[in-house]
Motif scaffolding. Sequence first.
Motif, PDB file in Angstrom:
ATOM      1  N   HIS A 246       0.819  -1.214   0.000  1.00 44.43           N
ATOM      2  CA  HIS A 246       0.000   0.000   0.000  1.00 44.43           C
ATOM      3  C   HIS A 246       0.859   1.273   0.000  1.00 44.43           C
ATOM      4  O   HIS A 246       0.753   2.121   0.887  1.00 44.43           O
ATOM      5  N   PRO A 247       1.720   1.413  -1.015  1.00 47.21           N
ATOM      6  CA  PRO A 247       2.695   2.517  -1.005  1.00 47.21           C
ATOM      7  C   PRO A 247       2.075   3.906  -0.994  1.00 47.21           C
ATOM      8  O   PRO A 247       2.630   4.817  -0.372  1.00 47.21           O
ATOM      9  N   ASN A 248       0.940   4.089  -1.654  1.00 50.20           N
ATOM     10  CA  ASN A 248       0.329   5.419  -1.645  1.00 50.20           C
ATOM     11  C   ASN A 248      -0.133   5.816  -0.249  1.00 50.20           C
ATOM     12  O   ASN A 248      -0.053   6.990   0.135  1.00 50.20           O
ATOM     13  N   LEU A 249      -0.613   4.855   0.521  1.00 49.58           N
ATOM     14  CA  LEU A 249      -1.030   5.149   1.890  1.00 49.58           C
ATOM     15  C   LEU A 249       0.175   5.448   2.777  1.00 49.58           C
ATOM     16  O   LEU A 249       0.129   6.335   3.634  1.00 49.58           O
ATOM     17  N   ILE A 250       1.251   4.705   2.565  1.00 45.09           N
ATOM     18  CA  ILE A 250       2.461   4.949   3.353  1.00 45.09           C
ATOM     19  C   ILE A 250       2.992   6.352   3.092  1.00 45.09           C
ATOM     20  O   ILE A 250       3.295   7.113   4.015  1.00 45.09           O
ATOM     21  N   SER A 251       3.115   6.710   1.805  1.00 41.38           N
ATOM     22  CA  SER A 251       3.688   8.016   1.472  1.00 41.38           C
ATOM     23  C   SER A 251       2.810   9.166   1.927  1.00 41.38           C
ATOM     24  O   SER A 251       3.303  10.263   2.197  1.00 41.38           O
ATOM     25  N   ALA A 252       1.499   8.934   2.028  1.00 39.24           N
ATOM     26  CA  ALA A 252       0.579   9.974   2.495  1.00 39.24           C
ATOM     27  C   ALA A 252       0.371   9.917   4.011  1.00 39.24           C
ATOM     28  O   ALA A 252      -0.418  10.693   4.556  1.00 39.24           O
ATOM     29  N   ASN A 253       1.100   8.994   4.679  1.00 39.04           N
ATOM     30  CA  ASN A 253       1.001   8.831   6.135  1.00 39.04           C
ATOM     31  C   ASN A 253      -0.435   8.561   6.574  1.00 39.04           C
ATOM     32  O   ASN A 253      -0.905   9.096   7.578  1.00 39.04           O
ATOM     33  N   LYS A 254      -1.132   7.713   5.800  1.00 39.98           N
ATOM     34  CA  LYS A 254      -2.504   7.357   6.120  1.00 39.98           C
ATOM     35  C   LYS A 254      -2.561   5.999   6.805  1.00 39.98           C
ATOM     36  O   LYS A 254      -1.606   5.218   6.760  1.00 39.98           O
ATOM     37  N   LYS A 255      -3.683   5.731   7.418  1.00 40.05           N
ATOM     38  CA  LYS A 255      -3.899   4.476   8.121  1.00 40.05           C
ATOM     39  C   LYS A 255      -3.795   3.296   7.162  1.00 40.05           C
ATOM     40  O   LYS A 255      -4.351   3.327   6.064  1.00 40.05           O
ATOM     41  N   MET A 256      -3.119   2.243   7.590  1.00 38.34           N
ATOM     42  CA  MET A 256      -3.013   1.049   6.767  1.00 38.34           C
ATOM     43  C   MET A 256      -4.338   0.289   6.784  1.00 38.34           C
ATOM     44  O   MET A 256      -5.049   0.295   7.793  1.00 38.34           O
ATOM     45  N   PRO A 257      -4.680  -0.372   5.690  1.00 34.22           N
ATOM     46  CA  PRO A 257      -5.961  -1.091   5.629  1.00 34.22           C
ATOM     47  C   PRO A 257      -5.896  -2.437   6.324  1.00 34.22           C
ATOM     48  O   PRO A 257      -4.819  -2.980   6.559  1.00 34.22           O
ATOM     49  N   ASP A 258      -7.050  -2.966   6.624  1.00 34.27           N
ATOM     50  CA  ASP A 258      -7.171  -4.336   7.111  1.00 34.27           C
ATOM     51  C   ASP A 258      -7.356  -5.223   5.883  1.00 34.27           C
ATOM     52  O   ASP A 258      -8.449  -5.364   5.345  1.00 34.27           O
ATOM     53  N   ASP A 259      -6.263  -5.808   5.432  1.00 31.45           N
ATOM     54  CA  ASP A 259      -6.271  -6.534   4.164  1.00 31.45           C
ATOM     55  C   ASP A 259      -7.230  -7.711   4.156  1.00 31.45           C
ATOM     56  O   ASP A 259      -7.908  -7.968   3.156  1.00 31.45           O
ATOM     57  N   ALA A 260      -7.278  -8.449   5.255  1.00 27.71           N
ATOM     58  CA  ALA A 260      -8.155  -9.617   5.308  1.00 27.71           C
ATOM     59  C   ALA A 260      -9.620  -9.208   5.266  1.00 27.71           C
ATOM     60  O   ALA A 260     -10.451  -9.868   4.625  1.00 27.71           O
ATOM     61  N   LEU A 261      -9.956  -8.111   5.926  1.00 23.38           N
ATOM     62  CA  LEU A 261     -11.344  -7.635   5.908  1.00 23.38           C
ATOM     63  C   LEU A 261     -11.748  -7.216   4.493  1.00 23.38           C
ATOM     64  O   LEU A 261     -12.843  -7.568   4.021  1.00 23.38           O
ATOM     65  N   ILE A 262     -10.869  -6.497   3.813  1.00 22.45           N
ATOM     66  CA  ILE A 262     -11.187  -6.040   2.456  1.00 22.45           C
ATOM     67  C   ILE A 262     -11.329  -7.230   1.512  1.00 22.45           C
ATOM     68  O   ILE A 262     -12.260  -7.293   0.699  1.00 22.45           O
ATOM     69  N   LEU A 263     -10.417  -8.197   1.621  1.00 24.83           N
ATOM     70  CA  LEU A 263     -10.530  -9.383   0.775  1.00 24.83           C
ATOM     71  C   LEU A 263     -11.809 -10.154   1.085  1.00 24.83           C
ATOM     72  O   LEU A 263     -12.461 -10.695   0.186  1.00 24.83           O
ATOM     73  N   SER A 264     -12.192 -10.197   2.355  1.00 25.17           N
ATOM     74  CA  SER A 264     -13.440 -10.861   2.727  1.00 25.17           C
ATOM     75  C   SER A 264     -14.629 -10.195   2.051  1.00 25.17           C
ATOM     76  O   SER A 264     -15.542 -10.875   1.561  1.00 25.17           O
ATOM     77  N   LYS A 265     -14.625  -8.862   2.015  1.00 28.49           N
ATOM     78  CA  LYS A 265     -15.711  -8.144   1.347  1.00 28.49           C
ATOM     79  C   LYS A 265     -15.803  -8.569  -0.116  1.00 28.49           C
ATOM     80  O   LYS A 265     -16.890  -8.891  -0.631  1.00 28.49           O
ATOM     81  N   ILE A 266     -14.665  -8.570  -0.804  1.00 28.54           N
ATOM     82  CA  ILE A 266     -14.674  -8.911  -2.231  1.00 28.54           C
ATOM     83  C   ILE A 266     -15.090 -10.367  -2.429  1.00 28.54           C
ATOM     84  O   ILE A 266     -15.850 -10.694  -3.350  1.00 28.54           O
ATOM     85  N   PHE A 267     -14.593 -11.251  -1.565  1.00 24.66           N
ATOM     86  CA  PHE A 267     -14.955 -12.667  -1.662  1.00 24.66           C
ATOM     87  C   PHE A 267     -16.468 -12.836  -1.579  1.00 24.66           C
ATOM     88  O   PHE A 267     -17.070 -13.586  -2.369  1.00 24.66           O
ATOM     89  N   HIS A 268     -17.122 -12.152  -0.661  1.00 21.65           N
ATOM     90  CA  HIS A 268     -18.564 -12.304  -0.488  1.00 21.65           C
ATOM     91  C   HIS A 268     -19.358 -11.513  -1.529  1.00 21.65           C
ATOM     92  O   HIS A 268     -20.472 -11.915  -1.888  1.00 21.65           O
ATOM     93  N   TRP A 269     -18.794 -10.407  -2.033  1.00 23.50           N
ATOM     94  CA  TRP A 269     -19.468  -9.686  -3.126  1.00 23.50           C
ATOM     95  C   TRP A 269     -19.481 -10.533  -4.390  1.00 23.50           C
ATOM     96  O   TRP A 269     -20.396 -10.412  -5.208  1.00 23.50           O
TER      97      TRP A 269
END
Length: 296
Positions: A246-269
Amino acid sequence: MNNKKVQAEIKHSHCVYLPDFELPANCCDCHHHIFDRRYPYSADDKRNLPNATVSEYGEFRDWLGFTRHVLVQPSSYGTDNRCLIDALQAFGPNARGEAVVTDATSDNELDVLSRAGVKGIRFNFGAGSVTTPEMLLPLAARVAERGWHVQVHANASQLWELRSLLRQVPGRLVIDHFFRLPQPQPKEHPVWKLAWDLIDSGRCWVKLSALYHQSQRDDVSDMAGMVKTFLNEATERVLWGSDWPHPNLISANKKMPDDALILSKIFHWASNDRIRHKLFVENPAQLYGFNASSSR
């Protein structure tokens, strides 16, 4: 940027949410990066991103349960693809690559990339790209002869400006990060129609990656309608990618995502096993040249 803090987040961000799904065999992460400071960044790099290494990605991959993956050359390295090549060698036959080249890149250099497992080239118009729109069609023609694809990252407004070139790209085309369609009304942007024109041509794939680029919620739930439309109506042309680390988030000093949660969303969508198999297995295998034995 506190590199020690970022490094810890890179290593542990995927452990927040325990996966509530089981991915199909031969599942592929079609978009991630490797950063290794043993390889110098380009002179004009301004992000100074920390390490995100082969071993750290291996932990991430094993945690989520996929086996195949695609390394994307980050803009930090410009056209110096040595880190990419060496990472591909370290990962072995379950990995493929997308390199960055210019019109000055020789055929011999393309041969080296091909032997390493590269299957496409990337134009990143979103962050410090050394490539230009003028290079798009000539380079696309060269790599199409090799069976490679062209991948483009740009925001929706930039994609709209590039629409004439995108429609002329010979061979296969991949658009990063769901065309960067803006929320909360992605279907009202003119790029929504462009996306479907390109997909309906039968030669364009869309990466459902980095949903946090446009999402206004930590759990990316506001992206459900758009993602479901792509999954249901472009089932043959969808890909998934983590965008780790997540390089764009790192460079913007933003919160890192919860990767497993996001993948879970896509899996169920992806509402049934047929769509999931297309998204995670069949479409990547077709585009990146994986086969049943995962050998090159």
